[in-house]
Design an enzyme around this catalytic site. Structure first.
Site, short mmCIF file in Angstrom:
data_model
loop_
_atom_site.label_atom_id
_atom_site.label_comp_id
_atom_site.label_asym_id
_atom_site.label_seq_id
_atom_site.Cartn_x
_atom_site.Cartn_y
_atom_site.Cartn_z
N HIS A 106 0.95 -1.30 0.05
CA HIS A 106 0.01 0.12 0.15
C HIS A 106 0.86 1.21 -0.13
O HIS A 106 0.44 2.17 -0.67
CB HIS A 106 -0.73 -0.09 1.36
CG HIS A 106 -1.87 -1.17 1.22
ND1 HIS A 106 -2.74 -1.44 2.24
CD2 HIS A 106 -2.37 -2.09 0.50
CE1 HIS A 106 -3.38 -2.45 2.15
NE2 HIS A 106 -3.25 -2.92 1.01
N TYR A 110 1.24 4.35 -3.31
CA TYR A 110 1.06 5.87 -3.35
C TYR A 110 2.20 6.41 -4.35
O TYR A 110 1.89 7.38 -5.09
CB TYR A 110 0.88 6.66 -1.95
CG TYR A 110 -0.45 6.19 -1.31
CD1 TYR A 110 -1.66 6.52 -1.53
CD2 TYR A 110 -0.36 5.20 -0.20
CE1 TYR A 110 -2.66 6.20 -0.95
CE2 TYR A 110 -1.28 4.85 0.37
CZ TYR A 110 -2.57 5.38 0.02
OH TYR A 110 -3.79 4.95 0.73
N GLU A 164 -6.36 1.15 11.51
CA GLU A 164 -6.84 0.41 10.16
C GLU A 164 -8.20 0.92 9.65
O GLU A 164 -8.61 1.00 8.60
CB GLU A 164 -6.69 -1.33 10.36
CG GLU A 164 -5.53 -1.78 10.84
CD GLU A 164 -4.68 -2.26 9.60
OE1 GLU A 164 -5.25 -1.81 8.23
OE2 GLU A 164 -3.69 -2.90 9.58
N GLU A 198 -7.55 -3.10 4.05
CA GLU A 198 -7.54 -2.79 5.34
C GLU A 198 -8.91 -3.16 6.15
O GLU A 198 -8.91 -3.47 7.46
CB GLU A 198 -7.59 -0.99 5.57
CG GLU A 198 -6.47 -0.20 4.77
CD GLU A 198 -5.12 -0.72 5.20
OE1 GLU A 198 -4.85 -1.72 6.14
OE2 GLU A 198 -4.10 -0.12 4.60
#
Lengths: 325, 132
Positions: A106, A110, A164, A198
């Protein structure tokens, strides 16, 4: 070298055919089937859409994504590893190692968005911003404080579920907002994969928390619950200020806060607790809900009054094979 | 209205049903009630939708006598799972040709509880017209 002491005990070799907790296997299977990499996402299809955002909107988006990167980095390098040390079963430890790695994916994704859409100097500035933003730093410190504390394993799980299932959402709001306006739709597809992961993480860690709580006395449970609600209050205070700073210029703060309340309640439910925020402050913009679960609303449900007339159909015969999905 | 439901060890659907405070049987141990019932079912699928309907629910619906008494299905889930949100209830509604009555997330909100209670009461009061 034989006389070097003390030696670490050799762990038991993990036997996945003798599972003590069925949830471990269920979640392992789910996470591994859901595995993905950002390289597979057609992010370059968003280049034109990106150029149509104002400079202010672009800066906001990059900042929000560096904030999310920081949370993923914490969960990858600190959060999931400290939970591994508390694992009850070897299978739980293996699941947490998957969670740790996906957080790294994750965080890495980005940067894929950045390298596709943004200028290097803009991105560098945003990472500098994230390392200096007081709200982002404060919430990170609160969570890290719980991870580092020699406190009970259950308090670490509370902090982890709040990260989360709650802290990400001030950030996730923005790509869902853009997506609802047909902006950055490929980036939104990537974010939805992160949201999905998540959700499994928060659910699983919350489940392990509930298992741990079941072994405590009533008094001990109450102490942990008080701790959880108090930590959520503290995090919410910070999230409110973070949200205002980011979203006030676009006039979206109130809309984002409804989304925060809604997600805070969901985080508490993952821990087995009741909601904190009443429903009238959890009115999430329907466009955001639709962006979260696109194409899931094709049949309207009956009790909401949006469905067609109610007809009891004739049940058709089904066989076991019919139910092999 | 009699409820039949499945809830895994994480207990979200169980907590929802507890708050409904209506007669309810939990699968797999709960017996098929022998009277008309509404099924409340969470979803456990991966992103492909595989395995969405829990096995104990499949076993229940494979019995024609249970299926004949099924009046509708309520789905539990999490919107964060995107397109597979409450998928199991959608599959069951389609397959058994019963209405998808409602969907809620995790253990539901106060609004969800109020709507489902009112909806089930309405369903109870309605004349049941089985097509010939």
């Amino acid at each position: 070298m034989k006389d070097m002491a003390p030696t670490r005990p050799v762990p038991r070799a993990i036997n996945w055919n003798r599972v003590e907790d069925e949830k471990d296997l269920e979640i392992w299977n789910r996470l591994t089937v859901n595995f993905w990499l950002p390289e597979k996402m057609p992010l370059s299809n968003d280049i034109q859409s990106w150029s149509q955002l104002t400079e202010e909107e672009q800066t906001l988006t990059i900042r929000v994504f560096t904030g999310l990167t920081l949370l993923d980095t914490i969960q990858n390098t600190v959060g999931a590893p400290v939970l591994m040390a508390d694992a009850i079963t070897p299978h739980e430890e293996a699941v947490l190692s998957n969670i740790a790695f996906m957080e790294a994916v994750h965080a890495r994704s980005y940067s894929s968005v950045f390298s596709t859409l943004c200028r290097t100097d803009e991105v560098d500035e945003a990472f500098r911003w994230s390392s200096e933003n007081p709200h982002l730093q404060a919430k990170s410190q609160l969570i890290l404080g719980e991870y580092d504390a020699t406190a009970t394993p259950l308090k670490k799980k509370v902090a982890s579920v709040f990260l989360e299932s709650f802290l990400f959402y001030s950030g996730f709001y923005l790509p869902m907002h853009w997506s609802s306006r047909a902006r950055l739709t490929n980036t939104a597809d990537l974010i939805r994969l992160i949201i999905r992961d998540e959700a499994v993480h928060g659910y699983y860690i919350g489940y392990k928390f509930q298992r741990g709580m079941a072994r405590l006395s009533e008094g001990e449970r109450q102490e942990i619950k008080d701790f959880a609600f108090s930590l959520l209050f503290d995090l919410y205070e910070i999230e409110s200020r973070y949200t205002q700073e980011l979203y006030d210029p676009l006039g979206l703060t109130e809309d984002v806060k409804q989304f925060l309340h809604y997600n805070a309640n969901k985080a508490l439910q993952n821990l087995g607790f009741e909601a904190l925020f009443p429903d009238d402050v959890c009115r999430v913009n329907p466009a955001i809900l639709a962006a979260l679960s696109p194409n899931s609303d094709e049949n309207h449900d009956f009790f909401s009054g949006s469905g067609s007339s109610y007809v009891i159909g004739k049940a058709v015969a089904t066989e076991d094979e019919d139910w092999n999905f | 209205m009699q409820i039949v439901y499945f809830s895994s060890a994480s207990g979200n659907t169980h907590r929802f049903v507890e708050r409904l405070a209506l007669p309810a049987a939990r699968l797999p141990r709960g017996e098929a009630p022998g009277v008309p019932f509404v099924l409340i079912c969470p979803t456990y699928s991966d992103h492909t939708g595989a395995g969405a309907v829990p096995k104990p629910v499949i076993h229940l619906l494979n019995r024609p006598e249970s299926r004949a008494l099924l009046r509708g299905v309520i789905g539990a889930g999490n919107r964060n799972f995107g397109e597979t949100f409450a998928l199991a209830a959608r599959i069951i509604a389609r397959k058994c040709n019963v209405p998808l009555l409602y969907r809620f997330e995790l253990a539901g909100t106060e609004t969800d509880i109020a709507r489902v209670r009112a909806g089930l009461q309405h369903l109870e009061d309605m004349p049941c017209s089985m097509p010939a």
